[in-house]
Motif scaffolding. Structure first.
Motif, mmCIF file in Angstrom:
data_model
loop_
_atom_site.group_PDB
_atom_site.id
_atom_site.type_symbol
_atom_site.label_atom_id
_atom_site.label_comp_id
_atom_site.label_asym_id
_atom_site.label_seq_id
_atom_site.Cartn_x
_atom_site.Cartn_y
_atom_site.Cartn_z
ATOM 1 N N LEU A 51 0.803 -1.211 0.000
ATOM 2 C CA LEU A 51 0.000 0.000 0.000
ATOM 3 C C LEU A 51 0.840 1.267 0.000
ATOM 4 O O LEU A 51 0.327 2.352 0.202
ATOM 5 C CB LEU A 51 -0.957 0.006 1.200
ATOM 6 C CG LEU A 51 -1.957 -1.153 1.191
ATOM 7 C CD1 LEU A 51 -2.905 -1.047 2.374
ATOM 8 C CD2 LEU A 51 -2.738 -1.202 -0.108
ATOM 9 N N ARG A 52 2.131 1.096 -0.222
ATOM 10 C CA ARG A 52 3.015 2.252 -0.269
ATOM 11 C C ARG A 52 2.530 3.225 -1.345
ATOM 12 O O ARG A 52 2.156 2.812 -2.440
ATOM 13 C CB ARG A 52 4.427 1.771 -0.629
ATOM 14 C CG ARG A 52 5.523 2.466 0.123
ATOM 15 C CD ARG A 52 6.837 1.830 -0.205
ATOM 16 N NE ARG A 52 7.189 0.796 0.765
ATOM 17 C CZ ARG A 52 8.378 0.189 0.782
ATOM 18 N NH1 ARG A 52 9.283 0.488 -0.124
ATOM 19 N NH2 ARG A 52 8.646 -0.710 1.690
ATOM 20 N N GLN B 215 2.351 5.788 -7.521
ATOM 21 C CA GLN B 215 3.041 6.740 -8.393
ATOM 22 C C GLN B 215 3.766 5.997 -9.523
ATOM 23 O O GLN B 215 3.717 6.399 -10.679
ATOM 24 C CB GLN B 215 4.027 7.524 -7.531
ATOM 25 C CG GLN B 215 4.677 8.678 -8.230
ATOM 26 C CD GLN B 215 5.861 9.176 -7.401
ATOM 27 O OE1 GLN B 215 5.959 8.901 -6.200
ATOM 28 N NE2 GLN B 215 6.750 9.904 -8.046
ATOM 29 N N LEU B 216 4.423 4.886 -9.172
ATOM 30 C CA LEU B 216 5.111 4.081 -10.190
ATOM 31 C C LEU B 216 4.124 3.535 -11.202
ATOM 32 O O LEU B 216 4.366 3.549 -12.411
ATOM 33 C CB LEU B 216 5.860 2.921 -9.527
ATOM 34 C CG LEU B 216 7.100 3.286 -8.725
ATOM 35 C CD1 LEU B 216 7.654 2.054 -8.034
ATOM 36 C CD2 LEU B 216 8.149 3.902 -9.634
ATOM 37 N N LEU B 217 2.991 3.067 -10.683
ATOM 38 C CA LEU B 217 1.967 2.524 -11.574
ATOM 39 C C LEU B 217 1.489 3.605 -12.532
ATOM 40 O O LEU B 217 1.390 3.396 -13.744
ATOM 41 C CB LEU B 217 0.791 1.980 -10.762
ATOM 42 C CG LEU B 217 -0.347 1.383 -11.587
ATOM 43 C CD1 LEU B 217 0.106 0.104 -12.269
ATOM 44 C CD2 LEU B 217 -1.572 1.102 -10.712
ATOM 45 N N GLY B 218 1.222 4.790 -11.957
ATOM 46 C CA GLY B 218 0.775 5.911 -12.789
ATOM 47 C C GLY B 218 1.798 6.236 -13.864
ATOM 48 O O GLY B 218 1.459 6.356 -15.048
ATOM 49 N N ASN B 219 3.066 6.332 -13.470
ATOM 50 C CA ASN B 219 4.127 6.642 -14.437
ATOM 51 C C ASN B 219 4.221 5.581 -15.524
ATOM 52 O O ASN B 219 4.309 5.889 -16.707
ATOM 53 C CB ASN B 219 5.477 6.734 -13.716
ATOM 54 C CG ASN B 219 5.629 8.054 -13.000
ATOM 55 O OD1 ASN B 219 4.778 8.940 -13.132
ATOM 56 N ND2 ASN B 219 6.687 8.200 -12.225
ATOM 57 N N THR B 220 4.220 4.320 -15.094
ATOM 58 C CA THR B 220 4.375 3.234 -16.065
ATOM 59 C C THR B 220 3.221 3.226 -17.057
ATOM 60 O O THR B 220 3.427 3.116 -18.265
ATOM 61 C CB THR B 220 4.468 1.888 -15.331
ATOM 62 O OG1 THR B 220 5.471 1.985 -14.318
ATOM 63 C CG2 THR B 220 4.836 0.773 -16.276
ATOM 64 N N VAL B 221 1.986 3.340 -16.513
ATOM 65 C CA VAL B 221 0.823 3.304 -17.401
ATOM 66 C C VAL B 221 0.813 4.528 -18.317
ATOM 67 O O VAL B 221 0.512 4.425 -19.511
ATOM 68 C CB VAL B 221 -0.485 3.206 -16.586
ATOM 69 C CG1 VAL B 221 -1.690 3.388 -17.478
ATOM 70 C CG2 VAL B 221 -0.556 1.856 -15.881
#
Ligand SMILES: Nc1ncnc2c1ncn2[C@@H]1O[C@H](COP(=O)(O)OP(=O)(O)O)[C@@H](O)[C@H]1O
Ligand SMILES: [Mg+2]
Lengths: 523, 363
Positions: free
Chosen positions: A48-49, A54-60
């Motif tokens: 839940l970090r 944020q990483l998911l958002g950037n990657t997507v």
């Protein structure tokens, strides 16, 4: 098609094939095991970090952006080079495919070497150009060096379209652009999906570009974890999240394809349509073609030549022996991997062609999972696996070779499978009736016919492995530098002159790979 | 045909063991589908040429593959020279196989293809045997070519040479002439037959071409949906078909229902003579050449009923003339001499010249 009882698979063949399939999947299991070591309270904290989101958002965002941009580029390019009266369509097509020969990290080297203080653009224009970094940098570079996947797919689809469909739409009163939207585009969907999938896997698996332009995606975060603190459990979780994302992409593609049923109705070969006259659109078309050719070919090649010229006088320049050593290291790892991959692919391909069944499809899919798994995650999985299962392999060349072979197994299956389809099973039966046992019959009757396919497989894996960065990066023994790790290392420290000779060699190798891929495709 | 039997070399001692015996052979590829081969049994004598004849898809190839050992039967047994081979792998059976598409090894020369099965021979002996067999099929001059550089007929002969080189007692031929053009087919057939006879090799020929089976085989079996309907010499099977299917498959015929009493039967064509005794309801076969046409008589026939019909169509075939004749609500095929003068629309009298063959009993 009559369904038949599955023929009993010879036991030794089955055993070998199962072993190969397991070899691909086993490391992934260790990744899961490692991730599962998290304590419950730790688990909540890890998963839940906020950073994950944020990483998911950037990657997507990167994924979607690259797919949108490559489509905007590849669709008109494919149309112009297949359906218009443009002069020299074949010539332009080859030029437009060539960026495939430039790995992303060499692309970044090209742009970094051109821009910023000391770049050749400053030499040329008198002022430094800004360096492409962050999201836009990653977006631009990945688009320029992956759009050919989509371009090739779309062009093939456009050439295969039956002109009579468009003609009947016209006879029903639709105009040019309407025909394109309502008749042509829907038929391009399979090609679009296939191209998107390839590009998507590439973006999710990319490490070289995002790490050099410093855009934080999952891959980059995994690398940071690995290189800095190396919180192994968190790295394992990041890898799993990335694999999950890749899985969703594959699932989406399968779903989209399922809803399509567009095979051409009616028999006979598709008729070619009349080329469209470009007229006033000729100049804009040429401009559009110039964009990727300049960005993905001229810029990197100029950087290589420009910085190569500076190499001898560079303060950090080492002797050419260092270059030779990296070349030798690359070949030393890639060549055995090519042999191993072809050797492992043979039983899988044979099983799939001669004993098609649910099991054989499952085993082939295992190979594709190894291929689709982002290389950083795969490398991490292999590290966990070797530490726990086969510690004597950790930090050895053998592990790197194994990683290449398992990761590129899917690439090796293709040419062998095509070759097997050319060798009818009757040949082995003829040998059996002449007194040879099953293994002898295979070796004497079928194997000689697989030579070309095996060679193609080995060449594909060899060249791919030479280009490969993240697997090499994580799995090479300490101090073992290859062409690709050298380019990455020097580029990340802005030592472009030092990187140039390695970049030149990689581009030469990769050009060979593209030539091979294209000749395979033509068959 | 009988002369061909005389040509067959028979070794007195072995004469009583058939080279191949097949019994109760069955094979199913899918549990929910009917068997592809069902309870098939027959024997092939030493040096005999046996044909398996049936429409495409009836299970001929599967039967052959079971005998060769490429497939395993669900039930049944196979004996080669009295030895049971049902569960032996193909390489231990010593049966030659000529595939429909020849399956020559493309990477080997003609010589190497033929030498492929000569594993026990070395050096001079091996070379001598290859040249001997190539001489038999007349391909010695092509020995260094690759199969791809040969014509279809030549490839066919290489396939045969490769199969017989190791000296099998039996070869299986799966539609070996089907990919040759018509002109080549007849001559190749004659050559192959002569070669098999000369070498004294038993053979099973699979074909869907009745003419080929009749002219090639010493004996033949007619197969339908996985089962054998009749086994016999070509003459027996042609002249005395046991079932309507066999009658129709071996050439054109007229099937006529009737009521039999001994050697006669009452039928819509009047009272017919039968080739064998029967009682009650029967189905009869009359070949077109057993019928004839004549001008109608001006008055009623002997039994008060005249078989008067109308010519529907004529088909001139050079050596004969075939008519389709409407008789009552029935259509008949009649074969006449080529000079026969009737035209469509003509009224004709149908003559029955041969004994009818019983192909079905009961209703
Ligand atoms: N390996 C197989 N699996 C499933 N069905 C088969 C297989 N081989 C043959 N068949 C089926 O068995 C039937 C008979 O085939 P085959 O023996 O080749 O017939 P023929 O040689 O008389 O034309 C066909 O319906 C065919 O589709
Ligand atoms: Mg067949």
């Amino acid at each position: 098609m009559v369904y038949s009882l599955p023929k009993p698979i010879p036991k030794p063949l089955l055993a070998v094939a199962l072993l190969v399939g397991a070899a691909v999947l086993l490391p992934l299991l260790y990744l899961v095991l490692r991730a599962a070591q998290a304590e419950p309270h730790q688990l909540v904290e890890i998963v839940l970090r906020e950073r994950n989101l944020q990483l998911l958002g950037n990657t997507v965002a990167l994924l979607v952006g690259v797919i949108a941009l490559t489509t905007a580029l590849a669709l008109p390019l494919a149309w112009v080079t297949s359906r218009t009266d443009l002069w020299g369509k074949r010539f332009w097509t080859v030029l437009l495919v060539l960026p495939l020969a430039v790995p992303g990290y060499v692309g970044v080297f090209g742009f970094f070497g051109a821009t910023g203080a000391g770049g050749w653009l400053e030499h040329l224009l008198g002022f430094p150009w800004p360096r492409p970094t962050g999201y836009l940098g990653a977006l631009g570079v990945l688009t320029l060096f992956t759009y050919p996947y989509l371009f090739l797919n779309l062009r093939a689809a456009l050439l295969g379209l039956d002109a009579s469909l468009e003609e009947s739409a016209r006879s029903l009163g639709y105009r040019g652009l309407e025909v394109f939207w309502r008749v042509v585009l829907p038929q391009l969907r399979p090609a679009l999906f296939a191209g998107w999938l390839l590009i998507g896997l590439h973006v999710l698996g990319d490490f070289g570009v995002v790490s050099l332009v410093r855009f934080e995606t999952f891959s980059y975060a995994i690398y940071l974890q690995y290189s800095a603190s190396f919180d192994r459990i968190y790295a394992a979780w990041l890898s799993l999240m990335l694999i999950l994302l890749t899985g969703s992409l594959l699932w989406l593609e399968a779903r989209l394809l399922k809803n399509l049923s567009l095979s051409r109705v009616g028999l006979g070969s598709a008729r070619k349509s009349q080329p469209v006259r470009l007229g006033v659109w000729r100049l804009p078309s040429l401009g559009l073609m110039a964009l990727p050719i300049v960005g993905a070919l001229v810029v990197p090649l100029t950087s290589i030549v420009y910085w190569l010229a500076q190499y001898p006088s560079s303060p950090h320049s080492r002797s050419f022996e260092a270059v030779l050593e990296a070349l030798r290291n690359s070949v030393q790892a890639a060549a055995p991997a090519a042999f191993l991959a072809a050797f492992l692919a043979l039983p899988l391909a044979y099983l799939g062609v001669r004993y098609p069944s649910r099991l054989s499809r499952l085993l082939e899919r295992a190979a594709y999972i190894g291929y689709a798994t982002p290389p950083l995650a795969f490398a991490l999985a292999l590290i966990f696996f070797s530490l726990r299962g086969v510690p004597f392999l950790y930090q050895t060349l053998a592990l790197l070779i194994l990683a290449y072979a398992l990761h590129f197994l899917a690439e090796a299956i293709g040419p062998i499978r095509s070759a097997l389809y050319q060798a009818p099973p009757r040949l082995e039966e003829a040998a059996r009736s002449l007194g040879y046992n099953p293994l002898q019959a295979f070796l004497r009757a079928t194997f000689p016919l697989l030579r070309r396919g095996l060679l193609a497989s080995m060449a594909l894996v060899f060249l791919s492995a030479v280009k490969e960065l993240p697997l090499t990066f994580l799995l090479a023994p300490v101090g073992y530098s290859t062409l690709s790790t050298r380019i990455w290392g020097y580029t990340s420290e802005a030592m472009f002159a030092e990187a140039a000779p390695y970049a030149l060699l990689i581009v030469l190798f990769s050009a060979g790979l593209v030539g091979l891929l294209l000749s395979q495709e033509r068959q | 045909m009988n002369t061909q039997h005389a040509e067959r070399p028979t070794t007195p001692i072995q004469a009583h063991t058939p080279i191949l015996r097949v019994q109760g052979l069955s094979k199913r590829f899918h549990p929910s589908l009917p068997p592809v081969v069902e309870n098939v049994g027959f024997t092939v004598e030493q040096g005999e040429v046996f044909a398996l004849l049936g429409p495409s898809g009836c299970g001929k190839t599967t039967t052959l593959r079971l005998i060769a050992g490429f497939e395993q039967p669900d039930s049944g047994q196979i004996w080669l020279e009295g030895r049971e081979i049902t569960r032996l792998p193909p390489e231990e059976r010593g049966i030659g196989f000529v595939f429909q598409d020849y399956a020559l090894f493309p990477h080997l020369s003609v010589f190497e293809n033929v030498a492929f099965g000569l594993r026990r021979l070395r050096g001079k002996a091996r070379q001598a045997r290859v040249l001997e067999v190539l001489g038999l099929v007349g391909l010695t001059v092509f020995k260094d070519r690759k199969p791809g550089e040969l014509s279809g007929g030549q490839q066919q002969r290489v396939a045969l040479a490769r199969a017989i080189a190791p000296g099998p007692k039996l070869v299986l031929l799966d539609e070996p002439f089907s990919s040759l053009d018509a002109a080549l087919r007849q001559s190749t057939r004659d050559e192959v037959r002569a070669l098999l006879k000369q070498a004294g090799i038993g053979a099973i020929l699979v074909t869907h071409d009745q003419e080929e089976a009749l002219s090639f085989a010493d004996r033949l079996a007619v197969m339908r949906s996985g089962q054998l309907e009749q086994i016999g010499t070509p003459e027996e099977v042609y002249h005395h078909p046991r079932t309507p299917f066999v009658a129709q498959f071996l050439g054109r015929t007229n099937l006529i229902p009737g009521e039999a009493r001994g050697l006669e039967a009452e039928t819509p064509l009047g009272r017919l003579l039968l080739s064998e005794e029967a009682q009650g309801a029967v189905l009869l076969s009359l070949r077109p050449e057993g019928l004839g046409l004549a001008m109608p008589l001006g008055h009623l026939g002997i039994d008060g009923k005249q078989l008067e019909g109308t010519v529907l169509a004529r088909e001139f075939k050079g050596h004969d003339m075939t008519y389709r004749v409407q008789l009552g609500n029935r259509e008949l095929i009649v074969q006449e001499s080529p000079e026969s003068p009737f035209r469509p629309g003509d009224k004709v009298r149908v003559l029955v010249r041969a004994r009818a063959v019983v192909v079905g009993r009961g209703r």
